[in-house]
Design an enzyme around this catalytic site. Structure first.
Site, PDB file in Angstrom:
ATOM      1  N   TYR A   1      -8.666  75.354  12.928  1.00 50.65           N
ATOM      2  CA  TYR A   1      -8.505  74.163  12.361  1.00 50.65           C
ATOM      3  C   TYR A   1      -8.664  72.993  13.452  1.00 50.65           C
ATOM      4  O   TYR A   1      -9.524  72.044  13.431  1.00 50.65           O
ATOM      5  CB  TYR A   1      -6.964  73.928  11.591  1.00 50.65           C
ATOM      6  CG  TYR A   1      -6.968  72.636  11.102  1.00 50.65           C
ATOM      7  CD1 TYR A   1      -7.490  72.025   9.963  1.00 50.65           C
ATOM      8  CD2 TYR A   1      -6.116  71.524  11.773  1.00 50.65           C
ATOM      9  CE1 TYR A   1      -7.125  70.853   9.527  1.00 50.65           C
ATOM     10  CE2 TYR A   1      -5.712  70.230  11.413  1.00 50.65           C
ATOM     11  CZ  TYR A   1      -6.366  69.940  10.112  1.00 50.65           C
ATOM     12  OH  TYR A   1      -6.460  68.699   9.486  1.00 50.65           O
TER      13      TYR A   1
ATOM     14  N   LYS B   1     -11.801  70.083  13.723  1.00 43.15           N
ATOM     15  CA  LYS B   1     -11.239  68.641  13.645  1.00 43.15           C
ATOM     16  C   LYS B   1     -12.013  67.778  15.052  1.00 43.15           C
ATOM     17  O   LYS B   1     -12.372  66.751  15.115  1.00 43.15           O
ATOM     18  CB  LYS B   1     -10.058  68.140  13.632  1.00 43.15           C
ATOM     19  CG  LYS B   1      -9.609  68.716  12.268  1.00 43.15           C
ATOM     20  CD  LYS B   1     -10.276  67.813  11.109  1.00 43.15           C
ATOM     21  CE  LYS B   1      -9.823  68.415   9.648  1.00 43.15           C
ATOM     22  NZ  LYS B   1     -10.425  67.809   8.662  1.00 43.15           N
TER      23      LYS B   1
ATOM     24  N   SER C   1      -8.345  64.613  12.911  1.00 41.19           N
ATOM     25  CA  SER C   1      -7.065  64.771  12.748  1.00 41.19           C
ATOM     26  C   SER C   1      -6.384  64.524  14.285  1.00 41.19           C
ATOM     27  O   SER C   1      -7.163  64.386  15.074  1.00 41.19           O
ATOM     28  CB  SER C   1      -6.492  66.135  12.359  1.00 41.19           C
ATOM     29  OG  SER C   1      -5.270  66.614  12.633  1.00 41.19           O
TER      30      SER C   1
HETATM   31  N1  NAD Z   1      -1.767  66.658   5.854  1.00 40.91           N
HETATM   32  C1  NAD Z   1      -2.075  66.586   7.057  1.00 40.91           C
HETATM   33  O1  NAD Z   1      -0.939  66.412   7.683  1.00 40.91           O
HETATM   34  C2  NAD Z   1      -3.286  66.184   7.713  1.00 40.91           C
HETATM   35  C3  NAD Z   1      -3.264  65.814   9.036  1.00 40.91           C
HETATM   36  C4  NAD Z   1      -4.317  65.397   9.755  1.00 40.91           C
HETATM   37  C5  NAD Z   1      -5.657  65.569   8.938  1.00 40.91           C
HETATM   38  N2  NAD Z   1      -5.638  66.046   7.608  1.00 40.91           N
HETATM   39  C6  NAD Z   1      -6.888  66.182   6.903  1.00 40.91           C
HETATM   40  O2  NAD Z   1      -6.953  65.162   5.713  1.00 40.91           O
HETATM   41  C7  NAD Z   1      -7.662  65.928   5.019  1.00 40.91           C
HETATM   42  C8  NAD Z   1      -6.761  65.987   3.496  1.00 40.91           C
HETATM   43  O3  NAD Z   1      -5.728  66.447   3.853  1.00 40.91           O
HETATM   44  P1  NAD Z   1      -4.395  66.773   2.700  1.00 40.91           P
HETATM   45  O4  NAD Z   1      -3.250  67.179   3.499  1.00 40.91           O
HETATM   46  O5  NAD Z   1      -4.556  65.810   1.787  1.00 40.91           O
HETATM   47  O6  NAD Z   1      -4.841  68.207   2.114  1.00 40.91           O
HETATM   48  P2  NAD Z   1      -4.527  68.894   0.780  1.00 40.91           P
HETATM   49  O7  NAD Z   1      -4.773  70.416   0.874  1.00 40.91           O
HETATM   50  O8  NAD Z   1      -3.387  68.580   0.265  1.00 40.91           O
HETATM   51  O9  NAD Z   1      -5.737  68.377  -0.280  1.00 40.91           O
HETATM   52  C9  NAD Z   1      -7.139  68.756   0.057  1.00 40.91           C
HETATM   53  C10 NAD Z   1      -7.880  68.381  -1.296  1.00 40.91           C
HETATM   54  O10 NAD Z   1      -9.131  68.797  -1.006  1.00 40.91           O
HETATM   55  C11 NAD Z   1      -9.657  69.724  -1.867  1.00 40.91           C
HETATM   56  N3  NAD Z   1     -10.620  70.719  -1.282  1.00 40.91           N
HETATM   57  C12 NAD Z   1     -10.032  71.685  -0.353  1.00 40.91           C
HETATM   58  N4  NAD Z   1     -11.625  72.336  -0.211  1.00 40.91           N
HETATM   59  C13 NAD Z   1     -12.525  71.620  -0.790  1.00 40.91           C
HETATM   60  C14 NAD Z   1     -13.922  72.089  -1.085  1.00 40.91           C
HETATM   61  N5  NAD Z   1     -14.494  73.048  -0.364  1.00 40.91           N
HETATM   62  N6  NAD Z   1     -14.598  71.174  -1.791  1.00 40.91           N
HETATM   63  C15 NAD Z   1     -14.022  70.345  -2.534  1.00 40.91           C
HETATM   64  N7  NAD Z   1     -12.703  69.770  -2.088  1.00 40.91           N
HETATM   65  C16 NAD Z   1     -12.047  70.577  -1.385  1.00 40.91           C
HETATM   66  C17 NAD Z   1      -8.647  70.435  -2.564  1.00 40.91           C
HETATM   67  O11 NAD Z   1      -8.747  70.850  -3.764  1.00 40.91           O
HETATM   68  C18 NAD Z   1      -7.665  69.258  -2.615  1.00 40.91           C
HETATM   69  O12 NAD Z   1      -7.337  68.680  -3.602  1.00 40.91           O
HETATM   70  C19 NAD Z   1      -8.140  67.041   5.346  1.00 40.91           C
HETATM   71  O13 NAD Z   1      -9.636  67.051   5.897  1.00 40.91           O
HETATM   72  C20 NAD Z   1      -7.128  67.376   6.476  1.00 40.91           C
HETATM   73  O14 NAD Z   1      -7.757  68.349   7.282  1.00 40.91           O
HETATM   74  C21 NAD Z   1      -4.577  66.190   7.002  1.00 40.91           C
END
Ligand code: NAD
Length: 257
Positions: free
Chosen positions: A153, A157, A140
Site C-alpha cells: 500500500y 501511494k 496518503s
Molecule cells: N482511511 C484512511 O485512513 C486513508 C488514509 C490515507 C489515504 N486513504 C486513501 O483514500 C482513498 C479512500 O479511502 P477510504 O478510507 O474512503 O476507503 P474505503 O474502503 O472506505 O472506500 C473505498 C471506496 O472505493 C471503492 N473501490 C474500491 N476499489 C474500487 C475499484 N477498483 N473501482 C471502483 N471503486 C472501488 C469501494 O467500493 C469503496 O466505496 C483511498 O485511495 C485510500 O487509500 C485513506
C-alpha cells in the site's frame, strides 16, 4: 461558481463519499463512481435530495475501458467535465514475507493503474472540450513515509505522488493542474479493516492498531472524512489555480514535510 462537473471514483463510501457531498455543496454537478453500484446510487440520491445534481456510475478503476466509459458518460449526462478525483483505493496489510503476486497486482491495479487511467480519461475529455481542468489523486501520509505492515500500500501511494509530479509537468501546457491529497488516519471502513488486521497480527483486540497509529497524530484526534473533503474542495476550486504537482498532507500533523 458556475455549475462545473466533477467525477469522484470510489465515492460510494468513506472519503470519496464525503468528497462527492462536499463538491456538490460547492456547486459541482457530481458523477459518483464506484464498483459498488448500490452505494454509488445512494450517494447520488443523497446529493439530489439536498438539491444538487448527480449521477451514479458503476466502474472498476482497474479496468481502463470502464474508466474511459465513466468519464464519457459523466460528460454526456452532466453536460461538461472539469475535475476528476482519482480517490478509489484498497489497503490490505502485508508483512514483507507474506506478499504474494496476487496482492501486488490487486493493489497496484487499483491504486496506481487506476490513477493512470483516470488521468488519461480526464485529459481526453478536457482536450475534446477545448479547455483545461483539474486532476486530483489520492495519496496518503503513507505515500510520504513507509508505514509498518503496509509495504504494498505505502509503495503504491509513493507511486501516486510520482505520477502526480510527472503529470503536472506534462499536462501544464494543456492548462491542466495535477495535485494529490494525503490523508492520515481517517474514520472509514478502510481504516476499520486495517485496525482489525494490525490488532490481530499483534494478538491484541480491535482498537489496538488505531491507538498505536494515533500516538503519531499531533492534533490528537483521528480524521473525519470531511477533513479530507475540505482539502479536496480547495484543490478542485479556483483558489488552487496556481498550484500543481503538490501532494498536500491533511493528516493532523503525522508527517512534517
Ligand atoms: N482511511 C484512511 O485512513 C486513508 C488514509 C490515507 C489515504 N486513504 C486513501 O483514500 C482513498 C479512500 O479511502 P477510504 O478510507 O474512503 O476507503 P474505503 O474502503 O472506505 O472506500 C473505498 C471506496 O472505493 C471503492 N473501490 C474500491 N476499489 C474500487 C475499484 N477498483 N473501482 C471502483 N471503486 C472501488 C469501494 O467500493 C469503496 O466505496 C483511498 O485511495 C485510500 O487509500 C485513506
Amino acid at each position: 461558481m458556475e455549475s462545473k462537473v466533477a467525477l469522484v471514483t470510489g465515492s460510494g463510501q468513506g472519503i470519496g463519499k464525503a468528497i462527492a457531498l462536499r463538491l456538490a455543496k460547492d456547486g459541482f454537478a457530481v458523477a459518483v463512481v464506484d464498483y459498488n453500484a448500490e452505494t454509488a446510487r445512494q450517494v447520488a440520491d443523497e446529493i439530489t435530495q439536498q438539491g444538487g445534481k448527480a449521477v451514479a456510475l458503476r466502474a472498476d478503476v482497474s479496468d481502463r475501458e470502464q474508466v474511459f466509459a465513466a468519464v464519457e458518460q459523466a460528460q454526456q449526462q452532466l453536460g461538461g467535465f472539469d475535475v476528476i478525483v482519482n480517490n478509489a483505493g484498497v489497503a490490505p496489510t502485508t508483512l514483507i514475507e507474506d506478499i504474494t503476486p496476487e496482492i501486488v497486482d490487486k493493489v497496484y491495479n487499483i491504486n496506481v493503474k487506476g490513477v493512470i487511467w483516470g488521468i488519461q480519461a480526464a485529459v481526453k475529455a478536457f482536450k475534446a472540450l477545448g479547455h483545461g481542468g483539474k486532476i486530483i489523486n489520492a495519496s496518503s501520509q503513507a505515500g510520504h513515509v513507509g508505514n509498518p505492515e503496509l509495504a504494498v500500500y505505502s509503495s503504491s501511494k509513493f507511486a501516486v505522488r510520482g505520477l502526480t509530479q510527472t503529470a503536472a509537468r506534462d499536462l501544464a501546457p494543456l492548462g491542466i493542474t495535477v495535485n494529490a491529497y494525503c490523508p492520515g488516519i481517517v474514520k472509514t471502513p478502510m481504516w476499520d479493516e486495517i485496525d482489525r488486521q494490525v490488532s490481530a497480527a499483534a494478538g491484541q483486540p480491535p482498537g489496538y492498531g488505531t491507538a498505536e497509529f494515533a500516538k503519531r497524530i499531533t492534533l490528537g484526534r483521528l480524521s473525519e472524512p470531511e477533513d479530507v473533503a475540505a482539502c479536496v474542495s480547495f484543490l478542485a476550486g479556483p483558489d488552487s489555480d496556481y498550484m500543481t504537482g503538490q501532494a498536500l498532507l491533511i493528516d493532523g500533523g503525522m508527517v512534517f514535510s
